[in-house]
Design an enzyme around this catalytic site. Structure first.
Site, short mmCIF file in Angstrom:
data_model
loop_
_atom_site.label_atom_id
_atom_site.label_comp_id
_atom_site.label_asym_id
_atom_site.label_seq_id
_atom_site.Cartn_x
_atom_site.Cartn_y
_atom_site.Cartn_z
N THR A 7 10.84 7.16 -3.15
CA THR A 7 12.29 8.20 -2.11
C THR A 7 13.08 7.68 -0.90
OG1 THR A 7 10.89 8.70 -0.42
CG2 THR A 7 11.13 9.98 -2.19
N GLU A 21 -0.48 5.35 8.13
CA GLU A 21 0.35 6.08 8.32
C GLU A 21 -0.04 7.12 8.11
OE1 GLU A 21 4.57 5.71 7.22
OE2 GLU A 21 4.97 3.85 7.74
#
Length: 187
Positions: free
Chosen positions: A26, A88
């Protein structure tokens, strides 16, 4: 708003938004447009290729997560194939659970149930990590993050309007949060 309350918010949260995403899926398309929409409204957004200092440890991502008010987790087909993305999201969910930080999942070319139940492309990606001792933690984190209310892009006809809508939502949410911390509003 008083200057002392403004300083307090700015001290606690260096970034308005932290973007978590799988770059190969992305970065040069969807995330670039989302980032541009956020920054146009003055929303200070952490995106790794913009904010990471060259020559520094990549662990500075965790510090950026800790000092961000909101998180947008862009779940894509290959998100869970990256152990770094999984680290993350684990840190994001830890911060959301313990602080005034809020995570918004965004489901890009992946079903929310694929994240919650680790099915489809997410199951295949997780299978590649089976030798990693953190897999069970990551599976639980994905389930928790997948249960958050967020945005599912499969029914979005106009991405530009979608970016604008997300940006405005975060902008107003941040403004209301600032007012609430100054005692001027109740949330």
């Amino acid at each position: 708003m008083t200057s002392s309350s403004t300083a307090s918010i700015q001290k606690n949260f260096k970034y308005h938004v932290f973007l978590s995403f799988r770059g190969e899926d992305t970065r040069k398309t969807f995330v670039d447009h989302l980032y541009a929409s956020l920054t146009r409204l003055g929303i200070h957004t952490f995106r790794d290729n913009e904010e990471l200092q060259k020559g520094k440890q990549i662990d500075q991502l965790f510090t950026a997560i800790e000092v961000s008010r909101f998180f947008i987790i862009v779940f894509s087909q290959n998100y869970a194939s990256s152990s770094w993305c999984l680290k993350e999201v684990a840190k994001i969910m830890e911060c959301q659970d313990g602080n005034q930080q809020i995570a918004y999942p965004l489901f890009y070319d992946v079903e929310p149930t694929d994240i919650r139940k680790q099915s489809g492309p997410v199951a295949r990606a997780i299978a590649n990590h089976k030798t990693n001792e953190q897999v069970k933690k990551w599976e639980n984190v994905l389930k928790s993050a997948g249960n958050l209310v967020g945005w599912d892009l499969k029914n979005i006809a106009n991405e530009y309007n979608f970016f604008h809508r997300i940006s405005l939502k975060l902008f107003f949410h941040f403004c209301i949060s600032n007012l609430a911390s100054s005692g001027s509003a109740n949330i």
